[in-house]
Design a protein around this motif. Structure first.
Motif, PDB file in Angstrom:
ATOM      1  N   PRO A  78       0.909  -1.231  -0.158  1.00  0.00           N
ATOM      2  CA  PRO A  78      -0.143  -0.062  -0.018  1.00  0.00           C
ATOM      3  C   PRO A  78       0.943   1.296   0.126  1.00  0.00           C
ATOM      4  N   THR A  79       0.596   2.321  -0.576  1.00  0.00           N
ATOM      5  CA  THR A  79       1.314   3.384  -0.809  1.00  0.00           C
ATOM      6  C   THR A  79       0.621   4.852  -0.738  1.00  0.00           C
ATOM      7  N   TYR A  80       1.195   5.547   0.013  1.00  0.00           N
ATOM      8  CA  TYR A  80       0.640   7.050   0.115  1.00  0.00           C
ATOM      9  C   TYR A  80       1.977   7.839   0.019  1.00  0.00           C
ATOM     10  N   LYS A  81       2.380   8.512  -0.669  1.00  0.00           N
ATOM     11  CA  LYS A  81       3.337   9.627  -1.064  1.00  0.00           C
ATOM     12  C   LYS A  81       4.770   8.633  -0.714  1.00  0.00           C
ATOM     13  N   GLU A  82       5.130   7.804  -1.388  1.00  0.00           N
ATOM     14  CA  GLU A  82       6.084   6.775  -1.393  1.00  0.00           C
ATOM     15  C   GLU A  82       7.182   6.813  -2.408  1.00  0.00           C
ATOM     16  N   ARG A  83       7.001   7.787  -3.284  1.00  0.00           N
ATOM     17  CA  ARG A  83       7.951   7.889  -4.456  1.00  0.00           C
ATOM     18  C   ARG A  83       9.225   7.643  -4.205  1.00  0.00           C
TER      19      ARG A  83
ATOM     20  N   ARG B 120       7.313   6.014  22.406  1.00  0.00           N
ATOM     21  CA  ARG B 120       5.738   6.538  22.667  1.00  0.00           C
ATOM     22  C   ARG B 120       5.227   5.425  21.899  1.00  0.00           C
ATOM     23  N   ARG B 121       5.333   5.147  20.683  1.00  0.00           N
ATOM     24  CA  ARG B 121       4.899   4.330  19.385  1.00  0.00           C
ATOM     25  C   ARG B 121       5.044   2.851  20.094  1.00  0.00           C
ATOM     26  N   THR B 122       6.269   2.436  20.798  1.00  0.00           N
ATOM     27  CA  THR B 122       6.263   1.267  20.996  1.00  0.00           C
ATOM     28  C   THR B 122       5.207   0.958  22.429  1.00  0.00           C
TER      29      THR B 122
ATOM     30  N   TYR C 260      -0.471  -7.684  17.234  1.00  0.00           N
ATOM     31  CA  TYR C 260      -1.638  -7.497  16.564  1.00  0.00           C
ATOM     32  C   TYR C 260      -1.814  -6.379  15.519  1.00  0.00           C
ATOM     33  N   MET C 261      -0.827  -5.332  15.847  1.00  0.00           N
ATOM     34  CA  MET C 261      -0.758  -4.363  14.875  1.00  0.00           C
ATOM     35  C   MET C 261      -0.082  -4.384  13.644  1.00  0.00           C
ATOM     36  N   SER C 262       0.465  -5.504  13.620  1.00  0.00           N
ATOM     37  CA  SER C 262       1.622  -5.539  12.401  1.00  0.00           C
ATOM     38  C   SER C 262       1.013  -5.354  10.906  1.00  0.00           C
TER      39      SER C 262
ATOM     40  N   PHE D  86      -7.231   1.392  10.434  1.00  0.00           N
ATOM     41  CA  PHE D  86      -5.530   1.331  10.059  1.00  0.00           C
ATOM     42  C   PHE D  86      -5.328  -0.132  10.334  1.00  0.00           C
ATOM     43  N   LYS D  87      -6.098  -1.001  11.003  1.00  0.00           N
ATOM     44  CA  LYS D  87      -5.568  -2.112  11.795  1.00  0.00           C
ATOM     45  C   LYS D  87      -6.033  -3.343  11.003  1.00  0.00           C
ATOM     46  N   PHE D  88      -5.634  -3.522   9.827  1.00  0.00           N
ATOM     47  CA  PHE D  88      -6.215  -4.768   8.970  1.00  0.00           C
ATOM     48  C   PHE D  88      -6.039  -6.087   9.595  1.00  0.00           C
TER      49      PHE D  88
ATOM     50  N   PRO E  84      13.993   1.894  10.322  1.00  0.00           N
ATOM     51  CA  PRO E  84      13.388   3.355  10.364  1.00  0.00           C
ATOM     52  C   PRO E  84      12.922   3.593   9.058  1.00  0.00           C
ATOM     53  N   ARG E  85      12.121   4.575   8.851  1.00  0.00           N
ATOM     54  CA  ARG E  85      11.608   4.877   7.410  1.00  0.00           C
ATOM     55  C   ARG E  85      12.552   5.295   6.763  1.00  0.00           C
ATOM     56  N   LEU E  86      12.877   5.076   5.377  1.00  0.00           N
ATOM     57  CA  LEU E  86      13.610   5.690   4.432  1.00  0.00           C
ATOM     58  C   LEU E  86      13.624   7.043   4.432  1.00  0.00           C
TER      59      LEU E  86
ATOM     60  N   SER F 120       5.480   9.086   8.547  1.00  0.00           N
ATOM     61  CA  SER F 120       4.402   8.145   9.188  1.00  0.00           C
ATOM     62  C   SER F 120       3.229   8.886   8.772  1.00  0.00           C
ATOM     63  N   LYS F 121       1.978   8.051   8.451  1.00  0.00           N
ATOM     64  CA  LYS F 121       0.625   8.695   8.262  1.00  0.00           C
ATOM     65  C   LYS F 121      -0.225   8.320   9.414  1.00  0.00           C
ATOM     66  N   LEU F 122       0.272   7.802  10.488  1.00  0.00           N
ATOM     67  CA  LEU F 122      -0.534   7.419  11.615  1.00  0.00           C
ATOM     68  C   LEU F 122      -0.911   8.495  12.612  1.00  0.00           C
ATOM     69  N   ASP F 123      -2.221   8.996  12.451  1.00  0.00           N
ATOM     70  CA  ASP F 123      -2.538   9.964  13.524  1.00  0.00           C
ATOM     71  C   ASP F 123      -3.570   9.758  14.448  1.00  0.00           C
TER      72      ASP F 123
HETATM   73  N1  GDD Z   1      -2.874   3.300  -0.028  1.00  0.00           N
HETATM   74  C1  GDD Z   1      -2.625   3.755   1.282  1.00  0.00           C
HETATM   75  N2  GDD Z   1      -3.602   4.629   1.791  1.00  0.00           N
HETATM   76  N3  GDD Z   1      -1.574   3.326   1.811  1.00  0.00           N
HETATM   77  C2  GDD Z   1      -1.127   4.057   2.985  1.00  0.00           C
HETATM   78  C3  GDD Z   1      -2.033   5.102   3.590  1.00  0.00           C
HETATM   79  C4  GDD Z   1      -3.378   5.359   2.841  1.00  0.00           C
HETATM   80  O1  GDD Z   1      -4.126   5.953   3.373  1.00  0.00           O
HETATM   81  N4  GDD Z   1      -1.610   5.184   4.919  1.00  0.00           N
HETATM   82  C5  GDD Z   1      -0.499   4.672   5.002  1.00  0.00           C
HETATM   83  N5  GDD Z   1      -0.208   4.131   3.942  1.00  0.00           N
HETATM   84  C6  GDD Z   1       0.994   3.021   3.577  1.00  0.00           C
HETATM   85  C7  GDD Z   1       2.219   4.100   3.508  1.00  0.00           C
HETATM   86  O2  GDD Z   1       2.636   4.454   2.289  1.00  0.00           O
HETATM   87  C8  GDD Z   1       3.421   2.689   3.926  1.00  0.00           C
HETATM   88  O3  GDD Z   1       3.599   2.042   2.790  1.00  0.00           O
HETATM   89  C9  GDD Z   1       2.411   2.010   4.858  1.00  0.00           C
HETATM   90  O4  GDD Z   1       1.178   2.049   4.588  1.00  0.00           O
HETATM   91  C10 GDD Z   1       2.585   2.166   6.268  1.00  0.00           C
HETATM   92  O5  GDD Z   1       2.202   3.323   6.586  1.00  0.00           O
HETATM   93  P1  GDD Z   1       3.138   4.430   7.820  1.00  0.00           P
HETATM   94  O6  GDD Z   1       2.436   5.825   7.631  1.00  0.00           O
HETATM   95  O7  GDD Z   1       4.406   4.291   7.337  1.00  0.00           O
HETATM   96  O8  GDD Z   1       2.771   3.501   9.104  1.00  0.00           O
HETATM   97  P2  GDD Z   1       3.516   3.614  10.460  1.00  0.00           P
HETATM   98  O9  GDD Z   1       5.073   3.269   9.975  1.00  0.00           O
HETATM   99  O10 GDD Z   1       3.424   4.599  10.929  1.00  0.00           O
HETATM  100  O11 GDD Z   1       2.989   2.305  11.099  1.00  0.00           O
HETATM  101  C11 GDD Z   1       3.570   0.980  11.303  1.00  0.00           C
HETATM  102  O12 GDD Z   1       3.079   0.521  12.559  1.00  0.00           O
HETATM  103  C12 GDD Z   1       1.755   0.303  12.585  1.00  0.00           C
HETATM  104  C13 GDD Z   1       1.430  -0.316  13.836  1.00  0.00           C
HETATM  105  O13 GDD Z   1       2.030   0.223  14.926  1.00  0.00           O
HETATM  106  C14 GDD Z   1       3.146   0.293   9.846  1.00  0.00           C
HETATM  107  O14 GDD Z   1       4.154  -0.927   9.888  1.00  0.00           O
HETATM  108  C15 GDD Z   1       1.772  -0.075   9.996  1.00  0.00           C
HETATM  109  O15 GDD Z   1       1.387  -1.105   8.903  1.00  0.00           O
HETATM  110  C16 GDD Z   1       1.293  -0.786  11.393  1.00  0.00           C
HETATM  111  O16 GDD Z   1      -0.031  -0.895  11.224  1.00  0.00           O
END
Ligand code: GDD
Ligand code: MN
Length: 371
Positions: A16-21, A140-142, A166-168, A190-192, A215-217, A221-224
């Motif tokens: 899945p990608t959101y802004k990962e060019r 904090r995230r951990t 469970y959040m993997s 977010f939690k598939f 770490p992210r390259l 992160s998009k988690l909010d």
């Molecule tokens: N298509 C799509 N749409 N992709 C998304 C979206 C969205 O709305 N939001 C995030 N992604 C993609 C990002 O581009 C990335 O490839 C992946 O999903 C993970 O998103 P991150 O924003 O990097 O998540 P993180 O690193 O903060 O969270 C990690 O830990 C979570 C649990 O703590 C990730 O491993 C998550 O998958 C995990 O659930």
């Protein structure tokens, strides 16, 4: 690398990608290299990123037809992107991983080999097994994930209590075994993985392998906060046997917060401005309703979020919708008291329940235009 099975397995990897060019190319290359003994398909599900992710993937998919891209416009959210990717996969095994470099392709390969070797339905990459290594998650995230893990364990079937993450966002699934459950996953969150475990109700065999969480390259992160909220709603949804709609649960919690806002505002206005209770009440009722409206707009109905002038219009509609049952509440509670039971508590609960249903249904329909 040798194939360990004589069958020629076809593997699909969903990214899945959101802004990962800036991240995507290197991961795709590494995956091709690692999985070269297998028939591979890479499925990228992009939510119309505005940084050129789609254009780049389009270009590399011309060069290599093993890459497929799904471009989604007007639908967004990680869980729904994952679901769409998994359901479109053509392999007999499907892997899910992040596209930002936090999951190592080699761990995905290990998860796949583990699934093959042990005939496991679902192999999860865990950041919390003893031998795992978390480099890319803040303290904090951990902490947050550990708490989420404890809550998840309590709310899911016993058969899944051995799971440590469970959040993997990294797992490999045998599609035959998992497809029907993937189909049923509720994507408002977010939690598939958590949702997949909840809907499969203990019917899958699940094992874990350790991850090195890098770490992210590039990028962020998009988690909010809204994603954390969705997860809390998921927990309550599962704990209440998934009978009530998730939005109704969210709406009810926001309603409870409104009660608090009203009580605090009343006492604040009475103390600071020396208003009488009767003078203070309209102010605090409107303040609480406005606060409910704004929070619901940000969280419960976020996919239909109103902004600008529409936000103001929506507020007026919401106040109108909410003002009907104030009268109805009194009428209903009295009628219930007179006709059904003279128990005051029951009468009030009946009144409040009707008001809640009205507010939820009417504001879903008229304020945020949802069915
Ligand atoms: N298509 C799509 N749409 N992709 C998304 C979206 C969205 O709305 N939001 C995030 N992604 C993609 C990002 O581009 C990335 O490839 C992946 O999903 C993970 O998103 P991150 O924003 O990097 O998540 P993180 O690193 O903060 O969270 C990690 O830990 C979570 C649990 O703590 C990730 O491993 C998550 O998958 C995990 O659930
Ligand atoms: Mn990430």
């Amino acid at each position: 690398m040798k194939k360990i099975d004589s069958n020629n397995h076809r593997v699909s990897i969903v990214l899945p990608t959101y802004k990962e060019r800036e991240n995507i190319s290197s991961i795709v290359q590494e995956l091709f290299e690692l999985f070269k003994s297998y028939e591979l398909e890479i499925l990228i599900v992009d939510d119309d990123s505005n940084d050129g992710t789609f254009e780049l993937v389009k270009k590399i998919s011309f060069e290599d037809s093993r890459i497929r891209i799904i471009r989604r416009v007007g639908r967004s959210g990680l869980a729904s992107a994952i679901k769409e990717g998994l359901l479109s996969a053509t392999g007999d095994y499907v892997a899910l991983m992040d596209a930002d470099g936090q999951h190592r392709p080699v761990d995905v390969l290990n998860a796949f080999l583990h699934a093959l070797r042990n005939k496991t339905d679902l192999v999860v990459g865990s950041r919390f097994l003893k031998s795992a290594d978390i480099k890319g998650l803040s303290q904090r995230r951990t902490g947050g994930s550990s708490l989420a893990n404890v809550l998840s364990r309590c709310s899911l079937r016993k058969k899944y209590s051995h799971i440590t993450d469970y959040m993997s966002g990294c797992f490999v699934a045998n599609l035959d075994a998992c497809l029907a459950f993937i189909y049923k996953v509720d994507v408002n969150g977010f939690k598939f993985l958590y949702e997949l475990l909840a809907v499969s109700r203990g019917k899958l065999s699940v094992e874990e392998i350790p991850l090195t969480f890098e770490p992210r390259l590039h990028g962020e992160s998009k988690l909010d906060l809204s994603i954390v909220w969705d997860f809390l709603i998921s927990l309550l949804h599962t704990a209440t046997c998934r009978i009530l709609p998730r939005r109704a649960i969210s709406f009810a919690i926001v309603g409870l917060s409104g009660v608090l806002v009203q009580l605090l505002t009343t006492s604040f206005v009475m103390n600071i401005f020396a208003f009488t209770f009767k003078e203070a009440l309209p102010i605090s009722v409107i303040t609480a309703a406005t606060s409910n409206y704004l929070i619901n707009n940000k969280l419960t109905f976020r996919s239909k979020r109103l902004t600008g002038v529409l936000l103001i219009k929506g507020l007026l509609k919401f106040l109108l919708v909410a003002s009907f049952p104030v009268v109805a509440n009194i009428g209903l509670a009295t009628a219930f008291y007179n006709m059904v039971s003279d128990n005051e508590l029951l009468a009030q609960i009946a009144g409040i329940s009707i008001v809640f249903i009205w507010n939820y249904v009417a504001s879903s329909r008229f304020v945020w235009n949802t069915p």
